[in-house]
Enzyme design. Structure first.
Site, short mmCIF file in Angstrom:
data_model
loop_
_atom_site.label_atom_id
_atom_site.label_comp_id
_atom_site.label_asym_id
_atom_site.label_seq_id
_atom_site.Cartn_x
_atom_site.Cartn_y
_atom_site.Cartn_z
N ASN A 211 10.29 23.01 -38.48
CA ASN A 211 9.34 22.79 -39.56
C ASN A 211 8.36 23.95 -39.57
O ASN A 211 8.38 24.80 -38.68
CB ASN A 211 8.65 21.42 -39.45
CG ASN A 211 7.79 21.27 -38.20
OD1 ASN A 211 7.16 22.22 -37.74
ND2 ASN A 211 7.74 20.07 -37.66
N GLU A 214 6.19 24.37 -36.43
CA GLU A 214 6.93 24.77 -35.23
C GLU A 214 7.28 26.25 -35.25
O GLU A 214 7.14 26.94 -34.23
CB GLU A 214 8.21 23.94 -35.12
CG GLU A 214 7.96 22.49 -34.76
CD GLU A 214 9.18 21.59 -34.97
OE1 GLU A 214 9.17 20.47 -34.44
OE2 GLU A 214 10.12 22.02 -35.66
N ASP A 281 15.16 14.67 -38.29
CA ASP A 281 16.42 14.25 -37.67
C ASP A 281 17.47 13.96 -38.74
O ASP A 281 18.65 14.29 -38.58
CB ASP A 281 16.19 13.00 -36.82
CG ASP A 281 15.21 13.23 -35.68
OD1 ASP A 281 15.17 14.36 -35.16
OD2 ASP A 281 14.49 12.29 -35.32
#
Length: 339
Positions: A211, A214, A281
């Site tokens: 993301n 991150e 996920d």
């Protein structure tokens, strides 16, 4: 738009039955619901009467669950304890058809768990008041790692895609990482890593999912504009010798950076977002299934964007089904043609 929908439907059909291995930090998300009874006489805190308890697949286990509900054949590989949380995870994943033989038990450590205490009452809105995390910080024992390695080696010949889901809890050791990446490169098998804290260690991986926060942390600088994101993603792609880097940006959509190509993907559905937990996920699950089916990376990313758009409209870590994804594809076509 009709051609694009046909492409999506063909991809969705090709994703069915693909054999995927997911290795990573398996997490039990536990929700304890309590009814507010009174204020304690021992301390200025609420006294709750427990009204319910639910165990949900989190971390790498949520990737496993999403691959299963999207129609894949999936092997769950990770470390759990000998406890109630491990039992709960096995039941949840096996119920959706996942192979849980790769969940290796280590009685010396607990299953990673995140217990959320939810308080509410007849006249109040239920809300989370505290979260209790439980995990071992000790390195994996060599004997346990050898057991994980033996299982991985036994299923790799059947696998069509590999996911490394690294939440920083130590399941993905350097030895297991090297085994998987080297095998995938040697046999031209799609692979993707989603690493919360240490993505730069995964040299040789096929694709990277991050993301925006991150990748900014990984590259050590603030990324404000789309151009900043693209530049950082290309630097990371080159550093890891990866085929592509997919950056999710919340309400700003996604950016996929490949060698010589940049694909900006807007959000698929701008309706209300309830919870972003686990949407990454779902994204990874859809991408690896599509890549395993031979779908072009940009199409795989767009399909995952639609799947993630379904996930964020659900509370908590959740799964997306084949039916839901097919309906969302049809809905996007109808909205396009009505304009």
């Amino acid at each position: 738009m009709k051609a694009l929908q046909q492409e999506y439907n063909k991809a969705l059909s090709g994703m069915q039955g693909r054999d995927i291995l997911v290795i990573g930090d398996m997490v039990a998300d536990i929700y304890l619901d309590g009814r507010i009874s009174r204020i304690s006489r021992e301390a200025p805190v609420l006294v709750l009467e427990q009204a319910g308890e639910k165990v949900v697949a989190g971390g790498a286990a949520n990737v496993v669950n999403n691959i299963a509900t999207l129609g894949g054949k999936v092997h769950a590989v990770g470390l759990v304890g000998r406890d109630k949380s491990a039992d709960g995870l096995r039941v949840i994943l096996a119920k959706n058809g996942a192979d849980v033989r790769g969940l290796i038990s280590d009685e010396s450590r607990p299953t990673i768990s995140k217990t959320r205490i939810i308080a509410g009452g007849r006249a109040t809105v239920s809300q989370q008041i505290v979260r209790i995390d439980r995990e071992s910080k000790a390195p994996m024992a060599p004997a346990v790692e050898a057991e994980l390695r033996a299982y991985v080696e036994s299923v790799l010949p059947t696998v069509e895609g590999v996911v490394i889901s690294d939440y920083g809890s130590g399941t993905v050791t350097e030895g297991l990482q090297s085994l998987l990446i080297d095998y995938c490169r040697a046999h031209d098998i799609p692979s993707i890593v989603d690493s919360r804290y240490a993505v730069r260690r995964f040299h040789g991986i096929g694709y990277v999912k991050q993301n925006d926060a991150e990748i900014a942390a990984a590259m050590g600088r603030e990324l404000v504009t789309t151009e900043d994101i693209v530049r950082a993603a290309e630097e990371l792609r080159q550093e890891l010798a990866a085929k592509g880097v997919l950056v999710t940006r919340g309400e700003l959509g996604m950016v996929l950076v490949e060698h010589g190509a940049v694909h900006e993907i807007p959000v698929s559905d701008k309706s209300e977002v309830f919870d972003v937990s686990g949407a990454g996920d779902t994204c990874v699950a859809a991408v690896i299934l599509a890549l395993a089916a031979g779908v072009a990376p940009a199409t795989a990313a767009r399909l995952s964007n639609i799947a993630s758009g379904i996930a964020v409209r659900k509370l908590g870590t959740s799964t997306v089904s084949v039916r839901e994804l097919a309906e969302a594809i049809e809905k996007s076509r109808e909205e396009y043609t009505s304009k």
